[in-house]
Design an enzyme around this catalytic site. Structure first.
Site, PDB file in Angstrom:
ATOM      1  N   LYS A 113      -1.059  -1.374  -4.640  1.00 54.53           N
ATOM      2  CA  LYS A 113      -1.965  -0.221  -4.746  1.00 54.53           C
ATOM      3  C   LYS A 113      -1.219   0.970  -5.340  1.00 54.53           C
ATOM      4  O   LYS A 113       0.006   1.031  -5.272  1.00 54.53           O
ATOM      5  CB  LYS A 113      -2.505   0.134  -3.363  1.00 54.53           C
ATOM      6  N   ASP A 126       0.857  -1.186   0.000  1.00 50.96           N
ATOM      7  CA  ASP A 126       0.000   0.000   0.000  1.00 50.96           C
ATOM      8  C   ASP A 126       0.891   1.233   0.000  1.00 50.96           C
ATOM      9  O   ASP A 126       1.276   1.729  -1.056  1.00 50.96           O
ATOM     10  CB  ASP A 126      -0.927  -0.058   1.223  1.00 50.96           C
ATOM     11  N   ARG A 148      -9.798 -13.747   5.714  1.00 46.19           N
ATOM     12  CA  ARG A 148      -8.511 -14.204   5.178  1.00 46.19           C
ATOM     13  C   ARG A 148      -8.670 -15.461   4.323  1.00 46.19           C
ATOM     14  O   ARG A 148      -7.911 -15.694   3.401  1.00 46.19           O
ATOM     15  CB  ARG A 148      -7.522 -14.500   6.308  1.00 46.19           C
ATOM     16  N   ASP A 159      -7.107  -9.400   5.462  1.00 43.58           N
ATOM     17  CA  ASP A 159      -8.214  -9.386   6.411  1.00 43.58           C
ATOM     18  C   ASP A 159      -8.848  -8.018   6.588  1.00 43.58           C
ATOM     19  O   ASP A 159      -8.263  -6.990   6.251  1.00 43.58           O
ATOM     20  CB  ASP A 159      -7.709  -9.828   7.792  1.00 43.58           C
TER      21      ASP A 159
HETATM   22  P1  IMP Z   1       2.151  -0.481   3.791  1.00 40.23           P
HETATM   23  O1  IMP Z   1       2.610  -0.848   2.404  1.00 40.23           O
HETATM   24  O2  IMP Z   1       3.303  -0.222   4.736  1.00 40.23           O
HETATM   25  O3  IMP Z   1       1.172   0.668   3.771  1.00 40.23           O
HETATM   26  O4  IMP Z   1       1.368  -1.660   4.473  1.00 40.23           O
HETATM   27  C1  IMP Z   1       1.103  -2.836   3.821  1.00 40.23           C
HETATM   28  C2  IMP Z   1       0.398  -3.798   4.759  1.00 40.23           C
HETATM   29  O5  IMP Z   1      -0.850  -3.245   5.197  1.00 40.23           O
HETATM   30  C3  IMP Z   1       0.059  -5.059   3.991  1.00 40.23           C
HETATM   31  O6  IMP Z   1       1.075  -6.026   4.125  1.00 40.23           O
HETATM   32  C4  IMP Z   1      -1.254  -5.476   4.600  1.00 40.23           C
HETATM   33  O7  IMP Z   1      -1.019  -6.305   5.713  1.00 40.23           O
HETATM   34  C5  IMP Z   1      -1.897  -4.179   5.043  1.00 40.23           C
HETATM   35  N1  IMP Z   1      -2.848  -3.676   4.009  1.00 40.23           N
HETATM   36  C6  IMP Z   1      -2.652  -2.668   3.132  1.00 40.23           C
HETATM   37  N2  IMP Z   1      -3.714  -2.486   2.324  1.00 40.23           N
HETATM   38  C7  IMP Z   1      -4.627  -3.422   2.705  1.00 40.23           C
HETATM   39  C8  IMP Z   1      -5.955  -3.751   2.225  1.00 40.23           C
HETATM   40  O8  IMP Z   1      -6.541  -3.165   1.293  1.00 40.23           O
HETATM   41  N3  IMP Z   1      -6.572  -4.788   2.863  1.00 40.23           N
HETATM   42  C9  IMP Z   1      -6.000  -5.466   3.888  1.00 40.23           C
HETATM   43  N4  IMP Z   1      -4.761  -5.200   4.358  1.00 40.23           N
HETATM   44  C10 IMP Z   1      -4.081  -4.173   3.776  1.00 40.23           C
END
Ligand code: IMP
Ligand code: MG
Length: 183
Positions: A135, A107, A169, A163
């Site tokens: 994303k 994300d 999940r 989740d």
């Molecule tokens: P980031 O890239 O540091 O923002 O965080 C990524 C983590 O957040 C992922 O490994 C997921 O565990 C969680 N995450 C991010 N987007 C989603 C989503 O749309 N649904 C569920 N978990 C998400």
């Protein structure tokens, strides 16, 4: 489990079970080709990456080793902050290892950039990233992701390891949830 088991919880299926299976086969053959003759250590990030890890690992022809890490990123609400705490560390010494991080979704990319530099600092020969989903935000950070399954819109998605409040999940596809679920 299929959509009928979920009543009205699902809003829209974004990636079907068949699409995931097909894409993982393609990614596995890229990985087999790129790591030919090298020993690979797959590092799964708990808990979301469990399904990707299980299916990707079995789609590979290479003999790999598998290890797991659990991390939590501190942040306000659902956004990660980039401040990461290790909840479960690897059992494997990474010195001179070819490491492939297996993730469910990227994300903000903050968790992975932290993880990448952490694993690199342990003397690994190489560290690359493989994620099923990405994303649009992730594109903004300086993060070289070698293998990406699907680019998804900037919406909260569940299923295939992902989740909402520890539920969904075991949904075999990737989907968005109906608004009533959040109320
Ligand atoms: P980031 O890239 O540091 O923002 O965080 C990524 C983590 O957040 C992922 O490994 C997921 O565990 C969680 N995450 C991010 N987007 C989603 C989503 O749309 N649904 C569920 N978990 C998400
Ligand atoms: Mg994850």
């Amino acid at each position: 489990m299929d959509q009928n088991d979920l009543g009205t919880d699902i809003e829209k299926v974004l990636v079907t079970e068949a699409q995931i299976a097909h894409r993982l086969t393609e990614m596995a053959s890229d990985i087999d080709r790129d790591y030919q003759g090298r020993d690979v250590l797959l590092v799964g990030v708990l808990k979301g990456a469990v399904m990707v890890m299980a299916d990707l690992a079995r789609a590979l022809h290479s003999r790999v080793r598998m290890d797991w890490m659990a991390v939590s990123s501190y942040g306000s609400g659902t956004k990660s902050s980039g401040v990461v705490r290790i909840l479960k560390d690897l059992d494997t010494d990474l010195k001179d290892q070819h490491v492939l991080i297996v993730e469910d979704i990227i994300d903000s990319g903050l968790t992975l950039s932290w993880l990448l530099s952490n694993l690199r600092s342990r003397g690994a020969a190489s560290v690359e990233i493989c994620t099923l989903l990405r994303k649009p935000e992730a594109v903004k950070v300086e993060l070289d992701v070698r293998y990406v399954g699907f680019d998804v819109p900037n919406e909260f998605v569940i299923g295939y390891g992902l989740d909402y409040a520890e539920r969904y999940r075991n949904v075999p596809f990737v989907a968005t949830l109906a608004p009533h679920v959040y109320q």
